[in-house]
Design an enzyme around this catalytic site. Sequence first.
Site, PDB file in Angstrom:
ATOM      1  N   HIS A 180      34.952   7.812   3.581  1.00 27.37           N
ATOM      2  CA  HIS A 180      34.365   9.134   3.791  1.00 27.37           C
ATOM      3  C   HIS A 180      34.376   9.892   2.473  1.00 27.37           C
ATOM      4  CE1 HIS A 180      33.393  12.908   5.734  1.00 27.37           C
ATOM      5  NE2 HIS A 180      34.377  13.473   5.041  1.00 27.37           N
ATOM      6  N   ASP A 214       6.841 -18.103  -0.054  1.00 29.78           N
ATOM      7  CA  ASP A 214       5.566 -17.556   0.422  1.00 29.78           C
ATOM      8  C   ASP A 214       4.532 -18.627   0.753  1.00 29.78           C
ATOM      9  OD1 ASP A 214       6.710 -15.139  -0.139  1.00 29.78           O
ATOM     10  OD2 ASP A 214       5.092 -14.406  -1.433  1.00 29.78           O
ATOM     11  N   GLY A 269       0.826  -1.216   0.000  1.00 31.32           N
ATOM     12  CA  GLY A 269       0.000   0.000   0.000  1.00 31.32           C
ATOM     13  C   GLY A 269       0.853   1.255   0.000  1.00 31.32           C
TER      14      GLY A 269
HETATM   15  P1  NAI Z   1       0.878  -6.393   4.726  1.00 30.13           P
HETATM   16  O1  NAI Z   1       0.553  -7.564   5.548  1.00 30.13           O
HETATM   17  O2  NAI Z   1       2.254  -5.806   4.749  1.00 30.13           O
HETATM   18  O3  NAI Z   1      -0.131  -5.195   5.086  1.00 30.13           O
HETATM   19  C1  NAI Z   1      -1.528  -5.313   4.976  1.00 30.13           C
HETATM   20  C2  NAI Z   1      -2.196  -4.268   5.841  1.00 30.13           C
HETATM   21  O4  NAI Z   1      -3.596  -4.293   5.576  1.00 30.13           O
HETATM   22  C3  NAI Z   1      -2.027  -4.517   7.331  1.00 30.13           C
HETATM   23  O5  NAI Z   1      -1.508  -3.351   7.935  1.00 30.13           O
HETATM   24  C4  NAI Z   1      -3.447  -4.846   7.798  1.00 30.13           C
HETATM   25  O6  NAI Z   1      -3.684  -4.422   9.122  1.00 30.13           O
HETATM   26  C5  NAI Z   1      -4.292  -4.092   6.785  1.00 30.13           C
HETATM   27  N1  NAI Z   1      -5.689  -4.579   6.668  1.00 30.13           N
HETATM   28  C6  NAI Z   1      -6.104  -5.857   6.604  1.00 30.13           C
HETATM   29  N2  NAI Z   1      -7.462  -5.917   6.468  1.00 30.13           N
HETATM   30  C7  NAI Z   1      -7.923  -4.640   6.448  1.00 30.13           C
HETATM   31  C8  NAI Z   1      -9.215  -4.041   6.315  1.00 30.13           C
HETATM   32  N3  NAI Z   1     -10.350  -4.759   6.196  1.00 30.13           N
HETATM   33  N4  NAI Z   1      -9.309  -2.688   6.318  1.00 30.13           N
HETATM   34  C9  NAI Z   1      -8.168  -1.930   6.446  1.00 30.13           C
HETATM   35  N5  NAI Z   1      -6.933  -2.450   6.559  1.00 30.13           N
HETATM   36  C10 NAI Z   1      -6.777  -3.790   6.554  1.00 30.13           C
HETATM   37  O7  NAI Z   1       0.455  -6.814   3.236  1.00 30.13           O
HETATM   38  P2  NAI Z   1       0.739  -6.174   1.799  1.00 30.13           P
HETATM   39  O8  NAI Z   1       1.189  -4.769   1.901  1.00 30.13           O
HETATM   40  O9  NAI Z   1      -0.452  -6.488   0.997  1.00 30.13           O
HETATM   41  O10 NAI Z   1       1.973  -7.024   1.286  1.00 30.13           O
HETATM   42  C11 NAI Z   1       1.853  -8.438   1.116  1.00 30.13           C
HETATM   43  C12 NAI Z   1       3.158  -9.124   1.340  1.00 30.13           C
HETATM   44  O11 NAI Z   1       4.078  -8.803   0.315  1.00 30.13           O
HETATM   45  C13 NAI Z   1       3.794  -8.744   2.659  1.00 30.13           C
HETATM   46  O12 NAI Z   1       4.173  -9.908   3.337  1.00 30.13           O
HETATM   47  C14 NAI Z   1       4.991  -7.932   2.267  1.00 30.13           C
HETATM   48  O13 NAI Z   1       6.076  -8.152   3.161  1.00 30.13           O
HETATM   49  C15 NAI Z   1       5.315  -8.430   0.866  1.00 30.13           C
HETATM   50  N6  NAI Z   1       5.913  -7.346   0.108  1.00 30.13           N
HETATM   51  C16 NAI Z   1       7.194  -6.977   0.391  1.00 30.13           C
HETATM   52  C17 NAI Z   1       7.769  -5.909  -0.272  1.00 30.13           C
HETATM   53  C18 NAI Z   1       9.148  -5.508   0.093  1.00 30.13           C
HETATM   54  O14 NAI Z   1       9.871  -6.301   0.677  1.00 30.13           O
HETATM   55  N7  NAI Z   1       9.558  -4.273  -0.186  1.00 30.13           N
HETATM   56  C19 NAI Z   1       7.048  -5.152  -1.297  1.00 30.13           C
HETATM   57  C20 NAI Z   1       5.696  -5.591  -1.457  1.00 30.13           C
HETATM   58  C21 NAI Z   1       5.179  -6.665  -0.794  1.00 30.13           C
END
Ligand code: NAI
Length: 458
Positions: free
Chosen positions: A437, A305, A182
């Site tokens: 540096h 995953d 997000g």
């Molecule tokens: P996430 O688990 O990081 O975040 C999802 C968020 O949605 C949580 O904060 C949760 O509380 C919220 N949520 C759930 N249901 C809800 C509702 N009904 N209303 C409002 N908020 C709600 O999941 P995300 O961002 O979708 O990412 C998925 C996976 O992909 C994660 O495990 C993440 O680590 C991985 N990912 C990693 C990246 C990186 O390493 N840079 C980049 C993109 C994804």
Amino acid sequence: MFDLIVIGAGPGGYVAAIRAAQLGLNVACIEREPALGGTCLRVGCIPSKAMLESSERFHATAHDLKRFGVKVGNVELDLAAMHKHKDACVNAGTRGVEGLFKKNKVTRYEGTAAFTGPGAIRVQGKDNVELSAKHILIATGSKPAQLRGVEMDGELIGDSTTALGYSEVPGHLVVIGAGVIGLELGSVWLRLGAKVTVLEYMDHILPGLDEEISKEALKVFKKQGFAFHLGAKVTGAKTGKKHVTVSAEGLEDIKCDRVLVATGRWANTDGLGLEHIGLKTNQRGQIEVNGHFETAVRGVYAIGDVIPGPMLAHKAEEEGIACVERIATGVGHVNYNAIPGIVYTHPEIAGVGKTEQELNAAGIEYNVGRFNFIANGRARALGETAGWVKILADKRTDRVLGAHIIGARAGDLIAEVAVAIEFGASAEDIARSCHAHPTLAECVKEAALGVAGRTIHM
Ligand code: NAI
């Protein structure tokens, strides 16, 4: 008959297949998508980083060059060209994996794989074959979680894949979930001119992160123009002709142009025929494994995953390598304490090892060393003075237990601390290592000096 069949050619699966082939196994890898590389290369890490980089350059050129003494005329967005750059990054990566498969003599099958019995796999799709192997590795990854009441049409309401490809900048984008996806994709469209509202169920953003950094990140993102509603449980979204109305508990309905659902991801086990080998998934739909990535069924392994743990490409890679090294040599191991996590927002956020909250919960005493980017000469030259490096070290032994960084290139800086943790280094080891540096890496050295109260420049 193969030594090893890998199902899925994401970063977990393709890396495992290559490593197994290097170790002399006869390996097949089955992937249903025409392009190799999985979510990461096709619709995840790589295209999102391309869009993050492009949008950051656009935003910086339009708003941030004046202070460096650079005057520019009217800055215009060419979104189609941005998508072209993104596609080029994706294609280079997926074709690269094809080349690596050829080089390492991994046999690739294009189609959907399903177990038909122990050691037996049917491939259906472009290739239609029956295969067998002594070892079968499930590396099928994950897919976006669905949210009850919010039906994704892949157009106005979509997941991260949809949000990577908008053909125009949405007037108002509502992001459901203040997690990594997000905030990264929200950043892209905010920089390109969208109004972005984030609805998050919890009372904080970026769950699982060091609390101090999560709070700082919220402040920084608000300043950038993100609107946040925390403690907002989204209950539904209705699509009109051109707009969507989003409902959340305790909030007035929000009318917007696009909705990005980013509420987590689910393990991908659909259609795998697990029932044919008597393998069950857990309550979260994941495949449980032991420390050697063995499932409850002999000869069947799982990584990435699709098993419990953080959903990160590099975690899947490490698991894939450890799993096949154990199959081929009897030894293979992943140090879960040394797996960094990075959020590619601006500034970047990165962490490795334990958070202060985890150390407190475990009753482990620790010292904290910190250093602010504003006190670093290179950071000032870059105009990137926000944020800090925080290093946590065992109070008794000085061993590095964790590091948490918010600031410029945090994702690159964290690598040094991951190595330190892997080597069982002390904070003093980092502090006594010469850092060139002027570099941002000096912030890490100074934070390490700070563990013993010896910071020089702050
Ligand atoms: P996430 O688990 O990081 O975040 C999802 C968020 O949605 C949580 O904060 C949760 O509380 C919220 N949520 C759930 N249901 C809800 C509702 N009904 N209303 C409002 N908020 C709600 O999941 P995300 O961002 O979708 O990412 C998925 C996976 O992909 C994660 O495990 C993440 O680590 C991985 N990912 C990693 C990246 C990186 O390493 N840079 C980049 C993109 C994804």
